[in-house]
Motif scaffolding. Structure first.
Motif, short mmCIF file in Angstrom:
data_model
loop_
_atom_site.label_atom_id
_atom_site.label_comp_id
_atom_site.label_asym_id
_atom_site.label_seq_id
_atom_site.Cartn_x
_atom_site.Cartn_y
_atom_site.Cartn_z
N HIS A 1 35.57 33.64 43.08
CA HIS A 1 36.04 32.94 44.28
C HIS A 1 37.56 33.02 44.32
O HIS A 1 38.24 32.74 43.32
CB HIS A 1 35.62 31.46 44.26
N VAL A 2 38.10 33.43 45.48
CA VAL A 2 39.55 33.56 45.64
C VAL A 2 40.05 32.52 46.64
O VAL A 2 39.52 32.39 47.75
CB VAL A 2 39.93 34.97 46.15
N ASP A 3 41.06 31.78 46.22
CA ASP A 3 41.70 30.77 47.07
C ASP A 3 43.18 31.14 47.12
O ASP A 3 43.86 31.18 46.10
CB ASP A 3 41.51 29.38 46.46
N TYR A 4 43.68 31.42 48.32
CA TYR A 4 45.04 31.93 48.47
C TYR A 4 45.80 31.14 49.53
O TYR A 4 45.27 30.85 50.61
CB TYR A 4 44.99 33.41 48.88
N ILE B 1 40.95 44.06 49.98
CA ILE B 1 40.74 43.66 48.57
C ILE B 1 39.25 43.59 48.26
O ILE B 1 38.79 44.05 47.21
CB ILE B 1 41.40 42.30 48.28
N LYS B 2 38.49 43.02 49.18
CA LYS B 2 37.05 42.90 48.98
C LYS B 2 36.40 44.27 48.84
O LYS B 2 35.50 44.47 48.01
CB LYS B 2 36.43 42.12 50.14
N GLN B 3 36.87 45.23 49.64
CA GLN B 3 36.33 46.59 49.55
C GLN B 3 36.69 47.23 48.22
O GLN B 3 35.86 47.93 47.61
CB GLN B 3 36.87 47.44 50.70
N LYS B 4 37.91 47.00 47.74
CA LYS B 4 38.32 47.55 46.45
C LYS B 4 37.46 46.97 45.33
O LYS B 4 37.04 47.68 44.41
CB LYS B 4 39.79 47.25 46.18
N MET B 5 37.19 45.67 45.39
CA MET B 5 36.34 45.04 44.38
C MET B 5 34.91 45.56 44.46
O MET B 5 34.27 45.77 43.44
CB MET B 5 36.37 43.52 44.57
N THR B 6 34.43 45.79 45.67
CA THR B 6 33.08 46.34 45.86
C THR B 6 33.00 47.74 45.25
O THR B 6 32.03 48.07 44.55
CB THR B 6 32.72 46.40 47.35
N SER C 1 52.72 48.76 42.50
CA SER C 1 52.99 49.97 43.27
C SER C 1 51.90 50.30 44.28
O SER C 1 52.12 51.09 45.21
CB SER C 1 53.20 51.17 42.33
N HIS C 2 50.72 49.69 44.12
CA HIS C 2 49.62 49.97 45.06
C HIS C 2 49.36 48.82 46.04
O HIS C 2 48.34 48.82 46.75
CB HIS C 2 48.34 50.29 44.28
N TYR C 3 50.27 47.85 46.11
CA TYR C 3 50.11 46.78 47.09
C TYR C 3 50.00 47.34 48.51
O TYR C 3 49.27 46.80 49.34
CB TYR C 3 51.30 45.82 47.03
N LYS C 4 50.74 48.40 48.78
CA LYS C 4 50.73 48.97 50.13
C LYS C 4 49.35 49.52 50.51
O LYS C 4 49.07 49.73 51.70
CB LYS C 4 51.78 50.08 50.25
N ASP C 5 48.47 49.72 49.51
CA ASP C 5 47.13 50.25 49.79
C ASP C 5 46.22 49.19 50.38
O ASP C 5 45.21 49.52 51.02
CB ASP C 5 46.49 50.80 48.51
N TRP C 6 46.55 47.90 50.15
CA TRP C 6 45.65 46.85 50.64
C TRP C 6 46.33 45.69 51.37
O TRP C 6 45.68 44.98 52.13
CB TRP C 6 44.81 46.29 49.48
N GLU D 1 42.76 41.54 57.42
CA GLU D 1 42.76 42.93 56.95
C GLU D 1 43.07 43.02 55.46
O GLU D 1 42.48 43.82 54.73
CB GLU D 1 43.77 43.75 57.75
N THR D 2 44.00 42.20 55.00
CA THR D 2 44.36 42.19 53.58
C THR D 2 43.15 41.88 52.71
O THR D 2 42.86 42.61 51.75
CB THR D 2 45.48 41.17 53.31
N PHE D 3 42.44 40.83 53.05
CA PHE D 3 41.32 40.42 52.20
C PHE D 3 40.08 41.27 52.41
O PHE D 3 39.25 41.39 51.51
CB PHE D 3 41.06 38.92 52.36
#
Length: 206
Positions: free
Chosen positions: A164-167, A197-202, A71-76, A192-194
């Motif tokens: 490490h993320v490989d997509y 995500i990186k900011q969310k992880m930070t 449900s929060h995919y739209k956030d990132w 922008e997507t990554f």
């Protein structure tokens, strides 16, 4: 006869190697803040396959919590207008629905997808495959169904504080799209997507 068999065998091996390694002819398109975005020609789509690699702060469980929170995919996720959990099928398995916002005059897209996340027993890696389900359920008439989309995530642990993320994204958006729109989704979108995500992880690690 033996010579002919050897030549045929050698030819088959060479064709097989060409097929396998030809699939990995990635060309680097953009690199920013440790995020590398590459592309390769897709045989069955006007949209090139996309490959993203990046190291991020945090651990596997934190990344898993982001990926499984539909449900929060739209956030990132770039241009994600809506994302809804449709059905849980078991641990790490579900079906979800997404709507993608596309710049005018093109039509917005939608798809239903199978989500299959596997984590190794030691918790050091995650493999996630997300593949669309054509014609799973009808959608609004003003939306165009994505012909095909497949996202493959391989996430591994580098240390206690870094992953490490490989997509890889394989996408056929369906219909016709202007080149400038395709370019948005091939470079700007993944970046922008990554970054998000990186900011969310930070944030999770502060």
């Amino acid at each position: 006869m033996n010579l002919l068999k050897c030549l045929l065998g050698l030819t088959f091996i060479l064709l097989l190697e060409t097929s396998i390694f030809g699939q990995n002819n990635w060309v680097l398109q953009k690199e920013k803040d440790g995020i590398k975005i590459s592309s390769r020609h897709a045989v069955s789509s006007q949209f090139d396959d996309i490959h993203v690699e990046v190291d991020m702060p945090g651990n596997i469980e934190q990344m898993k919590s982001i990926l499984i929170d539909i449900s929060h995919y739209k956030d990132w996720s770039y241009a994600m207008k809506k994302s809804v959990l449709i059905k849980e099928l078991g641990p790490g398995k579900l079906i979800y629905y997404s709507e993608i916002e596309v710049p005018w005059p093109a039509s917005d897209r939608y798809f239903y997808a199978n989500f299959d996340l596997k984590e190794d027993s030691a918790g050091h890696t995650i493999r996630l495959i997300s593949v669309n389900i054509p014609d799973y359920l009808p959608a609004s008439k003003d939306l165009l169904q994505v012909t095909s989309v497949k996202g493959l995530w391989n996430i591994s642990t580098i240390s206690k504080k870094v992953i490490h993320v490989d997509y890889i994204l394989e996408l056929n958006p369906g219909g016709s799209l202007p080149a400038w729109v395709l370019n948005l989704f091939s470079t700007k979108g993944p970046l922008e997507t990554f970054e998000n995500i990186k900011q969310k992880m930070t944030d999770l690690n502060h």
